[in-house]
Design a protein around this motif. Structure first.
Motif, PDB file in Angstrom:
ATOM      1  N   TYR A 112     -14.129 -10.481   9.198  1.00  0.00           N
ATOM      2  CA  TYR A 112     -15.284 -10.521   9.605  1.00  0.00           C
ATOM      3  C   TYR A 112     -15.602 -10.736  11.151  1.00  0.00           C
ATOM      4  CZ  TYR A 112     -20.154  -9.102   9.896  1.00  0.00           C
ATOM      5  OH  TYR A 112     -21.203  -8.148  10.781  1.00  0.00           O
ATOM      6  N   ASP A 113     -15.212 -12.075  11.120  1.00  0.00           N
ATOM      7  CA  ASP A 113     -15.252 -12.893  11.872  1.00  0.00           C
ATOM      8  C   ASP A 113     -14.738 -12.445  13.324  1.00  0.00           C
ATOM      9  OD1 ASP A 113     -17.666 -13.611  11.430  1.00  0.00           O
ATOM     10  OD2 ASP A 113     -17.690 -15.593  11.153  1.00  0.00           O
ATOM     11  N   LYS A 114     -13.378 -12.328  13.125  1.00  0.00           N
ATOM     12  CA  LYS A 114     -12.293 -11.654  14.227  1.00  0.00           C
ATOM     13  C   LYS A 114     -12.777 -10.116  14.392  1.00  0.00           C
ATOM     14  CE  LYS A 114      -8.897 -15.155  13.789  1.00  0.00           C
ATOM     15  NZ  LYS A 114     -10.318 -16.356  13.889  1.00  0.00           N
ATOM     16  N   GLY A 115     -13.754  -9.356  14.144  1.00  0.00           N
ATOM     17  CA  GLY A 115     -14.332  -8.639  14.568  1.00  0.00           C
ATOM     18  C   GLY A 115     -12.802  -7.141  13.435  1.00  0.00           C
ATOM     19  N   GLN A 116     -12.467  -7.459  12.435  1.00  0.00           N
ATOM     20  CA  GLN A 116     -11.731  -6.640  11.737  1.00  0.00           C
ATOM     21  C   GLN A 116     -12.167  -6.719  10.383  1.00  0.00           C
ATOM     22  OE1 GLN A 116      -7.602  -9.064  13.551  1.00  0.00           O
ATOM     23  NE2 GLN A 116      -6.932  -6.679  12.688  1.00  0.00           N
ATOM     24  N   PRO A 117     -13.482  -6.369  10.044  1.00  0.00           N
ATOM     25  CA  PRO A 117     -13.902  -6.640   8.386  1.00  0.00           C
ATOM     26  C   PRO A 117     -12.561  -5.109   8.079  1.00  0.00           C
ATOM     27  CG  PRO A 117     -15.464  -5.006   9.966  1.00  0.00           C
ATOM     28  CD  PRO A 117     -14.405  -6.016  10.830  1.00  0.00           C
ATOM     29  N   GLU A 118     -12.172  -4.162   7.744  1.00  0.00           N
ATOM     30  CA  GLU A 118     -11.378  -3.809   7.154  1.00  0.00           C
ATOM     31  C   GLU A 118     -10.228  -4.357   6.755  1.00  0.00           C
ATOM     32  OE1 GLU A 118     -11.361  -2.939  10.714  1.00  0.00           O
ATOM     33  OE2 GLU A 118      -9.772  -3.702  11.174  1.00  0.00           O
ATOM     34  N   ARG A 119      -9.696  -5.793   7.336  1.00  0.00           N
ATOM     35  CA  ARG A 119      -9.167  -7.008   6.647  1.00  0.00           C
ATOM     36  C   ARG A 119      -9.633  -7.564   5.364  1.00  0.00           C
ATOM     37  NH1 ARG A 119      -4.312  -9.150  10.277  1.00  0.00           N
ATOM     38  NH2 ARG A 119      -3.413  -9.680   8.218  1.00  0.00           N
ATOM     39  N   HIS A 120      -9.962  -6.805   4.020  1.00  0.00           N
ATOM     40  CA  HIS A 120     -10.722  -7.390   3.186  1.00  0.00           C
ATOM     41  C   HIS A 120      -9.831  -7.374   1.828  1.00  0.00           C
ATOM     42  CE1 HIS A 120     -12.114  -3.065   2.657  1.00  0.00           C
ATOM     43  NE2 HIS A 120     -11.558  -3.788   1.606  1.00  0.00           N
ATOM     44  N   VAL A 121      -8.826  -7.020   1.373  1.00  0.00           N
ATOM     45  CA  VAL A 121      -7.390  -7.192   0.667  1.00  0.00           C
ATOM     46  C   VAL A 121      -7.374  -8.104   0.486  1.00  0.00           C
ATOM     47  CG1 VAL A 121      -6.060  -6.135  -0.505  1.00  0.00           C
ATOM     48  CG2 VAL A 121      -7.351  -4.320   0.498  1.00  0.00           C
ATOM     49  N   ILE A 122      -7.225  -8.539  -1.456  1.00  0.00           N
ATOM     50  CA  ILE A 122      -6.455  -9.914  -1.012  1.00  0.00           C
ATOM     51  C   ILE A 122      -4.853  -9.860  -1.752  1.00  0.00           C
ATOM     52  CG2 ILE A 122      -6.185 -11.947  -2.594  1.00  0.00           C
ATOM     53  CD1 ILE A 122      -9.407 -12.308  -0.289  1.00  0.00           C
ATOM     54  N   ILE A 123      -3.927  -9.829  -1.773  1.00  0.00           N
ATOM     55  CA  ILE A 123      -2.575  -9.567  -2.700  1.00  0.00           C
ATOM     56  C   ILE A 123      -2.690 -10.526  -3.419  1.00  0.00           C
ATOM     57  CG2 ILE A 123      -0.114  -9.229  -2.812  1.00  0.00           C
ATOM     58  CD1 ILE A 123       0.139  -8.260   0.323  1.00  0.00           C
ATOM     59  N   THR A 124      -2.429 -10.599  -4.782  1.00  0.00           N
ATOM     60  CA  THR A 124      -2.213 -11.322  -6.295  1.00  0.00           C
ATOM     61  C   THR A 124      -1.432 -10.833  -6.774  1.00  0.00           C
ATOM     62  OG1 THR A 124      -4.054 -10.402  -7.351  1.00  0.00           O
ATOM     63  CG2 THR A 124      -5.013 -12.186  -5.567  1.00  0.00           C
ATOM     64  N   PHE A 125      -1.313 -11.629  -8.468  1.00  0.00           N
ATOM     65  CA  PHE A 125       0.335 -11.979  -9.059  1.00  0.00           C
ATOM     66  C   PHE A 125       0.204 -10.907 -10.019  1.00  0.00           C
ATOM     67  CE2 PHE A 125       1.401 -12.932  -4.696  1.00  0.00           C
ATOM     68  CZ  PHE A 125       2.139 -12.279  -4.565  1.00  0.00           C
ATOM     69  N   GLY A 148     -13.829  -3.787 -20.162  1.00  0.00           N
ATOM     70  CA  GLY A 148     -15.471  -3.870 -20.471  1.00  0.00           C
ATOM     71  C   GLY A 148     -16.330  -4.275 -19.923  1.00  0.00           C
ATOM     72  N   PHE A 149     -15.035  -5.266 -18.768  1.00  0.00           N
ATOM     73  CA  PHE A 149     -16.304  -5.712 -17.335  1.00  0.00           C
ATOM     74  C   PHE A 149     -16.084  -5.274 -16.358  1.00  0.00           C
ATOM     75  CE2 PHE A 149     -14.610  -8.768 -20.327  1.00  0.00           C
ATOM     76  CZ  PHE A 149     -16.182  -9.955 -21.075  1.00  0.00           C
ATOM     77  N   ALA A 150     -16.306  -3.827 -15.908  1.00  0.00           N
ATOM     78  CA  ALA A 150     -15.702  -2.696 -14.701  1.00  0.00           C
ATOM     79  C   ALA A 150     -17.275  -2.660 -14.627  1.00  0.00           C
ATOM     80  CB  ALA A 150     -14.821  -1.750 -15.280  1.00  0.00           C
ATOM     81  N   PRO A 151     -17.357  -2.400 -13.571  1.00  0.00           N
ATOM     82  CA  PRO A 151     -17.036  -2.302 -12.525  1.00  0.00           C
ATOM     83  C   PRO A 151     -16.356  -3.470 -11.766  1.00  0.00           C
ATOM     84  CG  PRO A 151     -19.048  -1.566 -11.620  1.00  0.00           C
ATOM     85  CD  PRO A 151     -19.173  -2.193 -12.745  1.00  0.00           C
ATOM     86  N   LEU A 152     -14.678  -3.663 -11.567  1.00  0.00           N
ATOM     87  CA  LEU A 152     -14.749  -4.887 -10.880  1.00  0.00           C
ATOM     88  C   LEU A 152     -15.052  -5.397 -10.031  1.00  0.00           C
ATOM     89  CD1 LEU A 152     -11.105  -4.729 -12.664  1.00  0.00           C
ATOM     90  CD2 LEU A 152     -13.383  -6.139 -13.965  1.00  0.00           C
ATOM     91  N   LEU A 153     -14.491  -6.008  -9.236  1.00  0.00           N
ATOM     92  CA  LEU A 153     -14.567  -6.370  -7.696  1.00  0.00           C
ATOM     93  C   LEU A 153     -13.777  -5.785  -7.101  1.00  0.00           C
ATOM     94  CD1 LEU A 153     -16.582  -8.162  -5.494  1.00  0.00           C
ATOM     95  CD2 LEU A 153     -14.894  -9.835  -5.081  1.00  0.00           C
ATOM     96  N   PRO A 154     -14.048  -5.084  -5.551  1.00  0.00           N
ATOM     97  CA  PRO A 154     -12.865  -4.625  -5.507  1.00  0.00           C
ATOM     98  C   PRO A 154     -11.755  -4.908  -4.273  1.00  0.00           C
ATOM     99  CG  PRO A 154     -14.922  -3.689  -4.265  1.00  0.00           C
ATOM    100  CD  PRO A 154     -15.573  -4.659  -5.605  1.00  0.00           C
ATOM    101  N   GLY A 155     -10.942  -4.968  -4.099  1.00  0.00           N
ATOM    102  CA  GLY A 155     -10.416  -5.851  -2.834  1.00  0.00           C
ATOM    103  C   GLY A 155      -9.332  -6.818  -3.057  1.00  0.00           C
ATOM    104  N   PHE A 156      -8.687  -6.240  -4.537  1.00  0.00           N
ATOM    105  CA  PHE A 156      -7.256  -6.849  -4.920  1.00  0.00           C
ATOM    106  C   PHE A 156      -6.332  -6.438  -5.191  1.00  0.00           C
ATOM    107  CE2 PHE A 156     -10.762  -9.244  -5.882  1.00  0.00           C
ATOM    108  CZ  PHE A 156     -10.399 -10.488  -5.405  1.00  0.00           C
ATOM    109  N   ARG A 157      -4.971  -6.352  -4.937  1.00  0.00           N
ATOM    110  CA  ARG A 157      -3.649  -5.116  -5.599  1.00  0.00           C
ATOM    111  C   ARG A 157      -2.952  -6.701  -6.182  1.00  0.00           C
ATOM    112  NH1 ARG A 157      -2.990  -3.614   0.410  1.00  0.00           N
ATOM    113  NH2 ARG A 157      -4.721  -2.236   0.219  1.00  0.00           N
ATOM    114  N   HIS A 158      -2.620  -5.868  -6.855  1.00  0.00           N
ATOM    115  CA  HIS A 158      -1.162  -6.874  -7.566  1.00  0.00           C
ATOM    116  C   HIS A 158      -0.113  -6.183  -7.672  1.00  0.00           C
ATOM    117  CE1 HIS A 158      -5.301  -6.609  -9.254  1.00  0.00           C
ATOM    118  NE2 HIS A 158      -5.334  -7.872 -10.093  1.00  0.00           N
ATOM    119  N   LEU A 159       0.962  -7.229  -7.832  1.00  0.00           N
ATOM    120  CA  LEU A 159       2.273  -7.170  -7.405  1.00  0.00           C
ATOM    121  C   LEU A 159       2.420  -7.946  -8.483  1.00  0.00           C
ATOM    122  CD1 LEU A 159       2.521  -7.986  -4.023  1.00  0.00           C
ATOM    123  CD2 LEU A 159       2.553  -5.947  -5.221  1.00  0.00           C
ATOM    124  N   PRO A 160       3.999  -8.049  -9.182  1.00  0.00           N
ATOM    125  CA  PRO A 160       4.912  -8.656  -9.847  1.00  0.00           C
ATOM    126  C   PRO A 160       5.574 -10.108  -8.960  1.00  0.00           C
ATOM    127  CG  PRO A 160       6.156  -6.249  -9.467  1.00  0.00           C
ATOM    128  CD  PRO A 160       5.132  -6.705  -8.503  1.00  0.00           C
TER     129      PRO A 160
END
Ligand SMILES: Cc1ncc(COP(=O)(O)O)c(C=O)c1O
Length: 392
Positions: A112-125, A148-160
């Protein structure tokens, strides 16, 4: 009728009144050899005299003071962590979950501070665990935690877990803020990430600018035989989450970061009433003093060798009960052929405490200073368990 304690745990019918090193004792005097250590928390055993002294002498002077003021014990512990690691700065929390929360905020604020707030996705596993808060369950993503806990916080992308080609592909997306991974998955079943994969993630982060975020809540604080597990791979992260062992049983956590990664976290952007309180930091300072000593680490590795060798031998002798041993240092898992929960229950009957994990694994996370004779006794008791569970 609902129990007066919210029933979110399936508790074993065990209740302890005293701890001594690697032993837990029930009111009737029955002793259990503790290879779980509160799930990697009691890093120096129960009622460790040096930690008891640090806690009680601090308690006689000052328990709590707000972060509105200077806290010298906090400053000392931050200096120790900065001296011993990649980090330039530290924020103290009370738990692993809180550390993960701040890590996510830090990564988003950075872009956000670098002027790129669209970079908000965190890759997880897949198979990961980052605590039970809204961000933590969204980060881990498994149905078991999120249903049962939706809506979940968005912005995570899950990989194997550990799929380098998938990571490479995912890192090409322009919205990636960072990648969050446990160097050794704990809850997921003691799955160490190969060094080559950690190195590869570092290289991809360097290429794309994404932040490398390591969750060392379970595998950190000398658990694997290095102060922090990523040191085995010879790379360092931008942000790291710590908790569990750092307080030796007192609730304490921390987020460590480089100056650049932490640059968005200015006054007023984050806070905690209890984080970095004098009691927790008095204990944390003593823990760090002990576990960062090279002679201590050498001994952790020697003890890990003893335990692992004994377990490998058990696996070889009871191939219908156990499949393999895995893990790093004193963070070991036995992949079972029988059901892991049956092993844990049979171990209770043998006076041995272990912890189940994902992928049908039984976790062993003993105190890092477990005496050699307790390792030998644990292996004897494990052998009894295996004999009992051997299919006839
Ligand atoms: C890797 C990891 N991250 C985060 C957490 C959450 O820590 P806490 O239970 O202290 O909030 C845990 C707890 O098991 C963990 O193992």
């Amino acid at each position: 009728m609902i129990p007066s304690v919210l029933p979110t745990y399936n508790r074993a019918p065990l209740s302890f009144v005293k701890g001594e090193g690697s032993w837990l004792i029930e009111a009737d005097g029955r002793r259990f050899l503790d290879l779980g250590a509160g799930i990697a928390v009691n890093a120096l055993g129960h009622a460790n005299p040096a930690l008891t002294e640090a806690l009680t002498s601090q308690a006689q002077n000052l328990w709590h003071v707000s972060n509105l003021y200077q806290i010298p014990q906090q400053q000392q512990l931050a200096d120790k962590l900065v001296d011993a690691t990649f980090a330039d700065t530290v924020f103290f929390t009370n738990s692993g979950t809180e550390s993960c929360e701040l890590a996510v905020k830090m990564a988003r604020k950075y872009w956000y501070d670098k002027g790129q707030p669209e970079r908000h996705v965190i890759i997880t596993f897949d198979g990961s665990f980052h605590g039970r808060s809204s961000a933590g369950i969204a980060a881990a993503g498994s149905e078991k935690m999120t249903k049962g806990f939706a809506p979940l916080l968005p912005g995570f992308r899950h990989l194997p877990f550990g799929d380098h080609d998938a990571i490479k592909e995912a890192m090409k997306q322009p919205d990636v803020a960072g990648i969050l991974i446990e160097p050794v998955q704990g809850e997921g079943g003691i799955r160490p990430l190969p060094d080559v994969c950690l190195k590869g993630i570092r290289a991809l982060c360097d290429e794309t600018g994404a932040l490398m975020m390591l969750d060392e809540v379970q595998c950190g604080v000398s658990r694997t035989g290095k102060l922090f597990a990523h040191e085995w791979a010879g790379v360092s992260p931008d942000i790291m989450m710590v908790a569990k062992g750092i307080g030796g049983g007192f609730p304490l956590g921390a987020v460590l970061a480089t100056e650049d990664a932490a640059s968005g976290m200015t006054a007023g952007t984050h806070g905690s009433t209890y984080g970095g309180n004098p009691l927790g930091c008095a204990v944390g300072n003593k823990v760090m003093e002990i576990v960062s000593d090279p002679a201590f680490l050498e001994d952790v590795n020697r003890k890990a060798g003893l335990l692992r060798q004994g377990l490998e031998s058990l696996v070889a002798r009871f191939p219908d009960v156990f499949e393999s041993v895995r893990g790093l240092g004193l963070m070991l898992g036995i992949k079972c052929k029988v059901t892991n929960v049956d092993v844990v229950k049979a171990a209770y009957d043998a006076g041995l405490l272990t912890v189940p994990a994902g992928d049908n694994v039984v976790r062993l996370l003993p105190a890092l200073n477990i005496p050699d004779e307790d390792i030998a006794e644990a292996l004897n008791r494990f052998e009894k368990v295996a004999t009992e569970l051997q299919p006839s």
